[in-house]
Design a protein around this motif. Structure first.
Motif, short mmCIF file in Angstrom:
data_model
loop_
_atom_site.label_atom_id
_atom_site.label_comp_id
_atom_site.label_asym_id
_atom_site.label_seq_id
_atom_site.Cartn_x
_atom_site.Cartn_y
_atom_site.Cartn_z
N LEU A 129 -0.59 26.29 106.06
CA LEU A 129 -1.82 25.54 105.80
C LEU A 129 -1.57 24.04 105.69
CD1 LEU A 129 -3.63 27.88 103.24
CD2 LEU A 129 -4.12 27.59 105.67
N CYS A 130 -0.34 23.67 105.35
CA CYS A 130 0.00 22.25 105.22
C CYS A 130 0.40 21.61 106.55
CB CYS A 130 1.14 22.06 104.22
SG CYS A 130 0.68 22.42 102.51
N ILE A 131 0.79 22.40 107.54
CA ILE A 131 1.30 21.80 108.78
C ILE A 131 0.53 22.20 110.03
CG2 ILE A 131 3.63 21.73 107.81
CD1 ILE A 131 4.38 24.05 109.67
N PHE A 132 -0.43 23.12 109.93
CA PHE A 132 -1.03 23.66 111.16
C PHE A 132 -1.85 22.62 111.91
CE2 PHE A 132 -4.69 23.90 108.55
CZ PHE A 132 -5.81 24.14 109.34
N LYS A 133 -2.31 21.57 111.24
CA LYS A 133 -3.03 20.49 111.91
C LYS A 133 -2.15 19.27 112.16
CE LYS A 133 -7.30 21.97 112.45
NZ LYS A 133 -7.95 22.07 113.79
N GLY A 134 -0.85 19.45 112.01
CA GLY A 134 0.07 18.34 112.27
C GLY A 134 -0.08 17.24 111.25
N VAL A 135 -0.08 16.00 111.74
CA VAL A 135 -0.15 14.84 110.85
C VAL A 135 -1.44 14.82 110.05
CG1 VAL A 135 -0.32 12.31 110.83
CG2 VAL A 135 1.42 13.44 112.21
N GLY B 235 0.04 14.75 106.62
CA GLY B 235 -0.08 13.38 106.12
C GLY B 235 -0.83 13.30 104.81
N LYS B 236 -1.82 14.20 104.62
CA LYS B 236 -2.57 14.21 103.36
C LYS B 236 -1.77 14.91 102.26
CE LYS B 236 -7.19 14.20 105.48
NZ LYS B 236 -6.76 14.10 106.88
N VAL B 237 -1.13 16.02 102.60
CA VAL B 237 -0.40 16.79 101.60
C VAL B 237 0.75 16.00 101.02
CG1 VAL B 237 1.03 18.84 101.25
CG2 VAL B 237 -1.05 19.00 102.62
N VAL B 238 1.43 15.19 101.86
CA VAL B 238 2.63 14.50 101.41
C VAL B 238 2.32 13.47 100.33
CG1 VAL B 238 2.63 12.56 103.04
CG2 VAL B 238 4.79 13.56 102.31
N TYR B 239 1.09 12.98 100.26
CA TYR B 239 0.73 12.04 99.20
C TYR B 239 0.85 12.72 97.83
CZ TYR B 239 -1.00 8.31 102.21
OH TYR B 239 -1.08 7.28 103.10
N PHE B 240 0.59 14.02 97.79
CA PHE B 240 0.71 14.76 96.53
C PHE B 240 2.13 15.26 96.31
CE2 PHE B 240 0.70 18.85 94.28
CZ PHE B 240 0.18 18.44 93.05
N THR B 241 2.70 15.94 97.33
CA THR B 241 4.00 16.57 97.14
C THR B 241 5.13 15.57 96.95
OG1 THR B 241 4.27 16.71 99.55
CG2 THR B 241 3.37 18.64 98.42
N ALA B 242 4.99 14.35 97.47
CA ALA B 242 6.04 13.35 97.32
C ALA B 242 5.93 12.56 96.03
CB ALA B 242 6.03 12.39 98.52
N CYS C 33 6.92 21.40 94.83
CA CYS C 33 6.65 20.15 95.56
C CYS C 33 7.92 19.59 96.19
CB CYS C 33 6.02 19.12 94.62
SG CYS C 33 4.36 19.53 94.08
N LEU C 34 9.01 19.60 95.42
CA LEU C 34 10.27 19.08 95.94
C LEU C 34 10.74 19.88 97.15
CD1 LEU C 34 12.23 18.38 92.62
CD2 LEU C 34 11.34 16.68 94.21
N GLY C 35 10.57 21.19 97.10
CA GLY C 35 11.02 22.03 98.20
C GLY C 35 10.11 22.01 99.41
N LEU C 36 8.81 21.91 99.18
CA LEU C 36 7.85 21.99 100.29
C LEU C 36 8.01 20.83 101.26
CD1 LEU C 36 4.61 23.28 98.53
CD2 LEU C 36 5.95 24.45 100.28
N ASP C 37 8.25 19.61 100.77
CA ASP C 37 8.42 18.45 101.65
C ASP C 37 9.54 18.69 102.65
OD1 ASP C 37 6.38 16.86 100.69
OD2 ASP C 37 7.60 16.03 99.08
N THR D 4 11.56 20.67 108.37
CA THR D 4 12.41 21.55 109.17
C THR D 4 11.59 22.50 110.04
OG1 THR D 4 12.58 23.04 107.26
CG2 THR D 4 14.34 21.45 107.56
N VAL D 5 10.47 22.99 109.54
CA VAL D 5 9.64 23.90 110.35
C VAL D 5 9.00 23.14 111.50
CG1 VAL D 5 7.60 25.39 110.35
CG2 VAL D 5 9.19 25.47 108.43
N GLU D 6 8.51 21.95 111.24
CA GLU D 6 7.82 21.20 112.29
C GLU D 6 8.78 20.73 113.37
OE1 GLU D 6 5.32 18.17 110.74
OE2 GLU D 6 4.09 19.56 109.60
#
Length: 599
Positions: free
Chosen positions: A222-228, A232-239, A386-390, A395-397
């Motif tokens: 759900l975090c990567i299926f639309k690409g950036v 790009g939105k998720v990384v503002y939270f997870t980072a 959060c640390l692991g998801l980034d 790696t998946v992408e």
């Protein structure tokens, strides 16, 4: 001989194909890539957050603090910071330069930089894919602990549960009683893992973990299926969110009794350790691994920068943030360990440990004794997620976009939508991750991690540094920077690229070979057949380096020396007008672009 050649002497006339300094022969070729629009990041902050999120991972929380206290405490900071400046920052600038200038991912970028070692680029894709198949298991464990932390009491606090072996269970740490296990350790072994006797005893699936593994992959998808657009939105939270938790935990921990004792143990220098070669090798390896060199993701992410983006500034920001996070995590962890040593009246060294046990055994035990543990326990495991998801996103992408760019038309003719391609890759990674959630899964996980993140990565890193720093050459790297930044690289970077970085990587590789020890989990030693499987896992990625070299030499014409010389001649168009920023067709990223594209 000048370390950095005078790049002003390199002819700028695109029609002039004479030999350049250091026998540089530019082969200007019009490819499909140069005629298509190259997307860029919508803003500099997005690129920095993506790279910081990728670099800062679970290793910052468990590996660095453990290395620090086992390698001389505060004295370890000296070789660590030296390695950051002599190895980490220069190599990060090198990868950013290659990606941003060529506007290609590692497969095609490294093939242009050094055709002879083009297999290194493909090897980075393979190692990233293998890494993604087992790294998500850590997210599975974090989810398991997260959902078990919502309750009146934490289940790993007492010895009164059905999974406990009451005869050797202790509600604290075992101290000198080696026959005892803490309640937290038994929760990890007997409840989470239901650990079998060894890798030869699979023991069936852990269905609860199987469900959490599905859940973890759903989150990633759900975090990567639309690409950036989605990542790009998720990384503002997870980072960013993990830093709020780390600071909150630090403020809470330093107020606990005994915290000072743990912090002093963490930072007190043992100066004699500085004379041990292993400490310096550990420092270099930590810097190398934590920044993600040789995984290909940094080259990929930099390929979507604008041509004149300040890569040196960004590399400094990423490196500083990564090191700061490691040190911050060390204070958080050891202030808590000092608190536990105070409660149980034990030395700090009897409590601290390395690896996943630090965050899945020791720290949960700490959380169970803290005031308001109902708040701190869930927040801590959300931080781990959060640390692991980034890192998992990146790696998946890498694998997703490599498939799309290499086989896109054929694949999409069958799958119709790019989202289905992402789903297919996630599904394959999920299936390959199932062995890790069996009752013998911890042994599979340890074997994979040892031969992927340790053995394979060191070999690939060495060949990447040789390809870029020595075969491609420092003057060419400096010229790339001059075309993008308006000035060539200074003497600091040139000396590091020419001498220090290759030598340090060679030392790490040599030390890894000399000090090689077979994989093991605790006191368990793997059978011979498992060791062979481990080496097979390593060769899955490493084998592409010699295969690529053989293929490149075979496809060239002439005698062997002529073929070899041609294979070592870069095809990066250093003088073409297309390299100039005003000649680029740059647009903002779309859903078709993944921020870690490989080609």
């Amino acid at each position: 001989m000048e370390v950095c050649a005078d790049t002003s002497k390199i002819p700028s006339d695109e029609k002039e194909y004479a030999l350049r300094p250091l026998d540089l022969k530019v082969i200007a070729e019009k490819t499909a890539d140069s005629e298509t629009q190259r997307p860029t990041w919508s803003g500099r902050l997005e690129f920095i957050l993506a790279t910081v999120g990728y670099a800062v991972g679970l290793g910052n929380v468990w590996r660095f603090p453990y290395l620090c206290y086992s390698s001389g405490g505060g004295a370890f900071m000296i070789p660590y910071l030296i390695m950051v400046f002599l190895c980490g920052i220069p190599l990060l600038v090198m990868e950013f330069t290659v990606g941003q200038y060529t506007r290609l991912g590692p497969v095609h970028a490294l093939a242009k930089v050094c055709p002879l070692l083009k297999g290194v680029g493909l090897a980075t894709v393979v190692i990233s894919f293998v890494f993604s198949t087992y790294y998500n298991v850590l997210m599975t464990w974090a989810l398991f602990y997260l959902f078990n932390s919502f309750g009146a009491t934490l289940p790993w606090k007492s010895c009164n549960s059905t999974w406990n072996n009451v005869g050797n269970c202790s509600t604290g740490f075992r101290g000198n009683n080696t026959h005892l296990q803490s309640a937290s350790q038994q929760f990890f072994d007997h409840k989470l893992l239901e650990k079998s006797g060894g890798i030869e005893e699979a023991g069936g699936l852990r269905w609860e973990l199987f469900g959490y593994l599905i859940f973890a992959w759903v989150i990633v998808y759900l975090c990567i299926f639309k690409g950036v657009k989605s990542t790009g939105k998720v990384v503002y939270f997870t980072a960013i969110f993990p830093y709020f938790i780390l600071f909150a935990l630090l403020i809470n921990n330093v107020q606990l009794p005994g915290a000072k004792k743990g912090i002093l143990y963490f930072v007190t220098p043992v100066w004699s350790k500085l004379f041990e070669v292993k400490v310096w090798v550990n420092a270099a390896a930590q810097v190398f691994n934590s920044l993600g060199i040789a995984f290909g993701s940094m080259i990929s992410m930099a390929s979507y920068n604008k041509f004149n983006n300040n890569i040196i500034r960004d590399a400094l920001i990423v490196s500083f943030t990564n090191s700061f996070t490691s040190i911050l995590a060390g204070f958080v962890i050891f202030s808590a360990i000092g608190y536990m040593s105070h409660i149980h009246n034990l030395p700090v060294e009897n409590i601290s440990t390395g690896g996943p046990g630090l965050v899945f055994v020791v720290y949960p035990e700490v959380l169970s004794t803290m005031p308001v543990f109902q708040l701190w326990a869930p927040l801590f495991f959300i931080m781990l997620l959060c640390l692991g998801l980034d890192s998992q996103f990146a790696t998946v992408e890498v694998a997703v976009t490599f498939i799309k760019d290499e086989f896109g038309p054929k694949i999409l003719r069958f799958l119709k939508r790019e989202e289905l391609l992402t789903l297919a890759v996630c599904a394959i990674c999920f299936l390959l991750g199932i062995p890790h959630v069996t009752k013998g899964g911890i042994y599979v996980f340890q074997l994979m991690d040892h031969y992927t993140a340790v053995v394979s990565l060191v070999f690939l890193a060495f060949f990447e540094v040789v390809a870029v720093c020595w075969i491609f050459g420092v003057p060419r790297i400096s010229f790339m920077i001059e075309r993008m930044q308006g000035k060539s690289a200074n003497i600091y970077f040139c000396v590091c690229w020419l001498l220090l970085c290759p030598m340090l990587v060679l030392c790490i590789l040599t030390s890894s070979i000399i000090q090689y020890t077979p994989a093991q989990y605790g006191k368990y030693k793997y059978p011979v057949w498992a060791e062979w499987v481990g080496w097979g896992i390593s060769l899955v990625s490493i084998i592409w380096v010699p295969l690529g070299a053989i293929h490149e030499i075979y496809r060239n014409k002439g005698s062997f020396p002529q073929r070899l010389k041609t294979a070592m001649t870069p095809t990066v168009d250093l003088d073409a007008e297309d390299a100039l920023p005003e000649k680029q067709n740059l647009v903002n990223p779309t859903s078709e672009t993944l921020f870690t594209s490989i080609a």
